[in-house]
Design a protein around this motif. Structure first.
Motif, PDB file in Angstrom:
ATOM      1  N   VAL A   1       0.879  -0.579  -0.092  1.00 26.31           N
ATOM      2  CA  VAL A   1      -0.305  -0.023  -0.243  1.00 26.31           C
ATOM      3  C   VAL A   1       0.706   1.432  -0.087  1.00 26.31           C
ATOM      4  CG1 VAL A   1      -1.662   1.502   1.015  1.00 26.31           C
ATOM      5  CG2 VAL A   1      -2.154  -1.460   1.155  1.00 26.31           C
ATOM      6  N   ALA A   2       1.575   1.243   0.656  1.00 27.55           N
ATOM      7  CA  ALA A   2       3.118   2.248   1.071  1.00 27.55           C
ATOM      8  C   ALA A   2       3.822   2.603  -0.456  1.00 27.55           C
ATOM      9  CB  ALA A   2       3.840   1.937   1.754  1.00 27.55           C
ATOM     10  N   ALA A   3       3.819   1.949  -0.720  1.00 24.60           N
ATOM     11  CA  ALA A   3       4.797   2.200  -2.575  1.00 24.60           C
ATOM     12  C   ALA A   3       3.523   2.368  -3.534  1.00 24.60           C
ATOM     13  CB  ALA A   3       5.197   0.312  -2.483  1.00 24.60           C
ATOM     14  N   TYR A   4       2.168   2.235  -3.359  1.00 24.10           N
ATOM     15  CA  TYR A   4       1.546   2.254  -4.524  1.00 24.10           C
ATOM     16  C   TYR A   4       0.851   3.589  -4.039  1.00 24.10           C
ATOM     17  CZ  TYR A   4      -3.422   2.165  -7.065  1.00 24.10           C
ATOM     18  OH  TYR A   4      -4.179   3.173  -8.133  1.00 24.10           O
ATOM     19  N   ARG A   5       0.821   4.046  -2.979  1.00 24.60           N
ATOM     20  CA  ARG A   5       0.671   4.845  -2.688  1.00 24.60           C
ATOM     21  C   ARG A   5       1.035   6.421  -2.885  1.00 24.60           C
ATOM     22  NH1 ARG A   5      -1.447   4.443   2.131  1.00 24.60           N
ATOM     23  NH2 ARG A   5       0.919   4.653   3.191  1.00 24.60           N
ATOM     24  N   ALA A   6       2.919   5.936  -3.010  1.00 26.02           N
ATOM     25  CA  ALA A   6       3.837   6.985  -3.101  1.00 26.02           C
ATOM     26  C   ALA A   6       3.974   6.851  -4.925  1.00 26.02           C
ATOM     27  CB  ALA A   6       5.115   6.505  -2.604  1.00 26.02           C
ATOM     28  N   ALA A   7       3.303   6.011  -5.494  1.00 22.66           N
ATOM     29  CA  ALA A   7       3.464   5.792  -7.231  1.00 22.66           C
ATOM     30  C   ALA A   7       2.296   6.732  -7.591  1.00 22.66           C
ATOM     31  CB  ALA A   7       3.156   5.259  -7.449  1.00 22.66           C
ATOM     32  N   GLU A   8       1.281   6.885  -6.639  1.00 26.24           N
ATOM     33  CA  GLU A   8      -0.208   7.018  -6.891  1.00 26.24           C
ATOM     34  C   GLU A   8       0.669   8.905  -7.016  1.00 26.24           C
ATOM     35  OE1 GLU A   8      -4.363   7.832  -8.790  1.00 26.24           O
ATOM     36  OE2 GLU A   8      -2.801   6.865  -9.043  1.00 26.24           O
ATOM     37  N   LEU A   9       0.464   9.050  -6.119  1.00 19.03           N
ATOM     38  CA  LEU A   9       0.063  10.699  -5.042  1.00 19.03           C
ATOM     39  C   LEU A   9       1.711  11.315  -6.570  1.00 19.03           C
ATOM     40  CD1 LEU A   9      -0.237  12.843  -3.321  1.00 19.03           C
ATOM     41  CD2 LEU A   9       1.400  12.026  -1.911  1.00 19.03           C
ATOM     42  N   THR A  10       2.347  10.443  -7.046  1.00 15.99           N
ATOM     43  CA  THR A  10       3.304  11.380  -7.447  1.00 15.99           C
ATOM     44  C   THR A  10       2.900  11.449  -9.405  1.00 15.99           C
ATOM     45  OG1 THR A  10       5.424  10.258  -7.227  1.00 15.99           O
ATOM     46  CG2 THR A  10       5.451  10.899  -9.346  1.00 15.99           C
ATOM     47  N   ARG A  11       1.503  10.080  -8.985  1.00 13.08           N
ATOM     48  CA  ARG A  11       0.686  10.561 -10.640  1.00 13.08           C
ATOM     49  C   ARG A  11      -0.207  11.243 -10.825  1.00 13.08           C
ATOM     50  NH1 ARG A  11      -3.306  10.008 -12.779  1.00 13.08           N
ATOM     51  NH2 ARG A  11      -4.806   8.926 -11.285  1.00 13.08           N
ATOM     52  N   ARG A  12      -0.896  11.759  -9.589  1.00 15.96           N
ATOM     53  CA  ARG A  12      -2.159  12.987  -9.274  1.00 15.96           C
ATOM     54  C   ARG A  12      -1.035  14.654  -9.111  1.00 15.96           C
ATOM     55  NH1 ARG A  12      -5.551   9.873  -4.306  1.00 15.96           N
ATOM     56  NH2 ARG A  12      -6.647   9.087  -5.461  1.00 15.96           N
ATOM     57  N   MET A  13      -0.458  14.308  -8.524  1.00 11.57           N
ATOM     58  CA  MET A  13       0.646  15.278  -8.358  1.00 11.57           C
ATOM     59  C   MET A  13       0.901  16.143  -9.848  1.00 11.57           C
ATOM     60  SD  MET A  13      -0.311  16.714  -5.449  1.00 11.57           S
ATOM     61  CE  MET A  13      -1.087  15.791  -5.247  1.00 11.57           C
ATOM     62  N   ALA A  14       1.525  15.492 -11.127  1.00 10.81           N
ATOM     63  CA  ALA A  14       1.899  15.187 -11.983  1.00 10.81           C
ATOM     64  C   ALA A  14       0.578  15.970 -12.890  1.00 10.81           C
ATOM     65  CB  ALA A  14       2.900  14.420 -13.018  1.00 10.81           C
TER      66      ALA A  14
END
Length: 157
Positions: A142-155
């Motif tokens: 979940v932590a790895a997914y959250r980091a990737a998804e937050l990166t995607r959302r902010m981009a």
């Protein structure tokens, strides 16, 4: 610590997102943002906001985690979350209580960097022996997914 007790599960995840700390902070302090930000969270309800005795902003809410079981079976796990802003736009601490004596604490630090914001999340969790491996695996995924998804959302802006 009792002799038969295991030490807590601990790990850290760091990413850099293309947004200012204020933008990331606003996103992370909206409990509804966690729907999809965590691959398990499918709903958020009973959101209550306020301040604690020290004047820090507090969000109390229930998140619904959906676990897929065999075939069409699923289990919706309602978890209580208390999120506290420990400093303006700099750190968020979430305490999670889940059924089965599972608990999790996530400390998220935001820091401005040249490319946007460094997001560092330190997770500490605990679970009874029969659930420990499952909780460890899920929390890390979940932590790895959250980091990737937050990166995607902010981009995406």
């Amino acid at each position: 610590m009792a002799k038969d007790r295991k030490p807590p599960i601990e790990f850290e995840t760091t990413c850099v997102v293309a947004a200012s700390p204020d933008t990331v902070y606003r996103h992370l302090t909206d409990p509804h943002s966690y729907i999809g930000l965590s691959p398990l969270v499918v709903a958020v309800d009973d959101v209550r906001t306020g301040h604690d005795a020290e004047g820090r902003a507090v969000w109390d809410y229930v998140a619904v985690e959906r676990f897929r079981l065999a075939g069409p079976l699923r289990w919706d796990n309602r978890i209580r979350v208390r999120m506290v802003s420990t400093q303006p736009a700099g750190q968020l601490v979430s305490e999670v209580r889940s059924p089965g004596w599972v608990w999790l604490r996530a400390e998220v630090d935001l820091a401005a960097v040249a490319d946007g914001t460094r997001v560092r999340e330190r997770v500490t969790a605990g679970a009874p022996a029969p659930l420990r491996r499952f909780v460890t695996t899920q929390a890390r995924q979940v932590a790895a997914y959250r980091a990737a998804e937050l990166t995607r959302r902010m981009a995406a802006g």
